[in-house]
Write a protein that holds these residues in place. Structure first.
Motif, mmCIF file in Angstrom:
data_model
loop_
_atom_site.group_PDB
_atom_site.id
_atom_site.type_symbol
_atom_site.label_atom_id
_atom_site.label_comp_id
_atom_site.label_asym_id
_atom_site.label_seq_id
_atom_site.Cartn_x
_atom_site.Cartn_y
_atom_site.Cartn_z
ATOM 1 N N ARG A 3 0.686 -0.869 -0.051
ATOM 2 C CA ARG A 3 -0.042 -0.008 0.060
ATOM 3 C C ARG A 3 0.987 1.576 -0.330
ATOM 4 O O ARG A 3 0.406 2.341 -0.888
ATOM 5 C CB ARG A 3 -1.258 0.301 1.244
ATOM 6 C CG ARG A 3 -1.645 1.192 1.344
ATOM 7 C CD ARG A 3 -2.920 1.027 1.986
ATOM 8 N NE ARG A 3 -2.334 0.995 3.703
ATOM 9 C CZ ARG A 3 -2.949 1.138 4.390
ATOM 10 N NH1 ARG A 3 -3.795 1.627 5.044
ATOM 11 N NH2 ARG A 3 -2.302 1.268 5.561
ATOM 12 N N SER A 4 1.765 1.355 0.802
ATOM 13 C CA SER A 4 2.535 2.290 1.105
ATOM 14 C C SER A 4 3.710 2.960 -1.021
ATOM 15 O O SER A 4 3.959 3.738 -0.898
ATOM 16 C CB SER A 4 3.534 2.451 1.718
ATOM 17 O OG SER A 4 4.019 1.367 1.892
ATOM 18 N N SER A 6 2.580 1.730 -3.070
ATOM 19 C CA SER A 6 1.261 1.961 -4.520
ATOM 20 C C SER A 6 1.400 3.394 -4.378
ATOM 21 O O SER A 6 0.871 4.681 -4.835
ATOM 22 C CB SER A 6 0.217 1.308 -4.358
ATOM 23 O OG SER A 6 0.346 -0.327 -4.055
ATOM 24 N N LEU A 7 1.492 3.896 -3.119
ATOM 25 C CA LEU A 7 0.688 5.141 -2.335
ATOM 26 C C LEU A 7 1.803 6.309 -3.292
ATOM 27 O O LEU A 7 2.028 7.423 -3.559
ATOM 28 C CB LEU A 7 0.090 5.386 -1.008
ATOM 29 C CG LEU A 7 -0.714 5.280 -0.462
ATOM 30 C CD1 LEU A 7 -0.360 5.442 0.427
ATOM 31 C CD2 LEU A 7 -1.826 5.801 -1.301
ATOM 32 N N THR A 8 2.943 6.055 -2.871
ATOM 33 C CA THR A 8 4.487 6.823 -3.246
ATOM 34 C C THR A 8 4.070 6.792 -5.039
ATOM 35 O O THR A 8 4.344 7.488 -5.249
ATOM 36 C CB THR A 8 5.428 5.851 -2.831
ATOM 37 O OG1 THR A 8 5.551 6.489 -1.504
ATOM 38 C CG2 THR A 8 7.073 6.627 -3.505
ATOM 39 N N PHE A 11 1.606 9.085 -6.142
ATOM 40 C CA PHE A 11 2.177 9.788 -5.751
ATOM 41 C C PHE A 11 2.824 11.087 -7.063
ATOM 42 O O PHE A 11 3.431 12.273 -7.372
ATOM 43 C CB PHE A 11 2.161 10.713 -4.382
ATOM 44 C CG PHE A 11 0.803 10.776 -3.706
ATOM 45 C CD1 PHE A 11 0.919 12.736 -4.573
ATOM 46 C CD2 PHE A 11 0.389 10.194 -2.981
ATOM 47 C CE1 PHE A 11 -0.940 13.153 -3.548
ATOM 48 C CE2 PHE A 11 -1.386 10.576 -2.238
ATOM 49 C CZ PHE A 11 -1.446 11.110 -2.295
ATOM 50 N N ALA A 19 -3.748 13.019 -7.475
ATOM 51 C CA ALA A 19 -2.823 11.824 -6.749
ATOM 52 C C ALA A 19 -4.327 11.290 -5.630
ATOM 53 O O ALA A 19 -4.847 10.663 -4.696
ATOM 54 C CB ALA A 19 -1.755 11.576 -6.499
ATOM 55 N N ARG A 20 -4.294 12.529 -4.804
ATOM 56 C CA ARG A 20 -5.041 13.144 -3.803
ATOM 57 C C ARG A 20 -6.455 12.329 -3.694
ATOM 58 O O ARG A 20 -6.775 11.847 -2.883
ATOM 59 C CB ARG A 20 -4.930 14.346 -2.618
ATOM 60 C CG ARG A 20 -5.660 14.238 -1.482
ATOM 61 C CD ARG A 20 -5.696 15.832 -1.061
ATOM 62 N NE ARG A 20 -6.451 16.715 -2.070
ATOM 63 C CZ ARG A 20 -6.318 17.662 -2.127
ATOM 64 N NH1 ARG A 20 -5.136 18.455 -1.531
ATOM 65 N NH2 ARG A 20 -6.995 18.445 -3.392
ATOM 66 N N ILE A 23 -6.493 8.302 -4.604
ATOM 67 C CA ILE A 23 -6.199 7.415 -3.443
ATOM 68 C C ILE A 23 -8.071 7.723 -2.669
ATOM 69 O O ILE A 23 -7.791 7.119 -1.749
ATOM 70 C CB ILE A 23 -4.900 8.017 -2.189
ATOM 71 C CG1 ILE A 23 -3.660 7.780 -3.302
ATOM 72 C CG2 ILE A 23 -5.380 7.745 -1.236
ATOM 73 C CD1 ILE A 23 -3.650 6.869 -3.826
#
Length: 98
Positions: A3-4, A6-8, A11, A19-20, A23
């Motif tokens: 998950r982290s 993927s978030l990176t 962004f 991106a925000r 997510i």
């Protein structure tokens, strides 16, 4: 991909606002039960560590990928949506869907 990670990636590739929004919608889908998010437990971490040792000849495979593989094995998942060929190179019957 974790998950982290993927978030990176989101962004890094998109403008912050896009991106925000993405997510936020993803987290909403998790809350609504439309998407399942798996947590990494100590048991899952140990399974990934076992894979790390098993695939010592493949140092290019990230621990995040190994973690994903361990969870996929546990949940008996066979397809992975990824551009990463490592999932096919480990011989644990995972099919990559690019």
């Amino acid at each position: 991909m974790g998950r982290s990670d993927s978030l990176t990636l989101v962004f890094r590739r998109e403008h912050f606002g896009e991106a925000r929004t993405f997510i936020g919608r993803l987290l909403w889908a998790v809350e609504a039960g439309e998407v399942r998010m798996e947590r990494i437990t100590s048991r899952r971490f140990e399974a990934a560590w076992t894979l790390r040792q098993k695939f010592q000849d493949k140092p290019g495979i990230s621990f995040t990928d190994l973690m994903s593989m361990a969870v996929m094995q546990e949940l008996e998942l066979t397809c992975v949506l990824t551009g990463d060929a490592h999932f096919e190179h480990v011989g644990i019957d995972l099919q990559r869907v690019p």
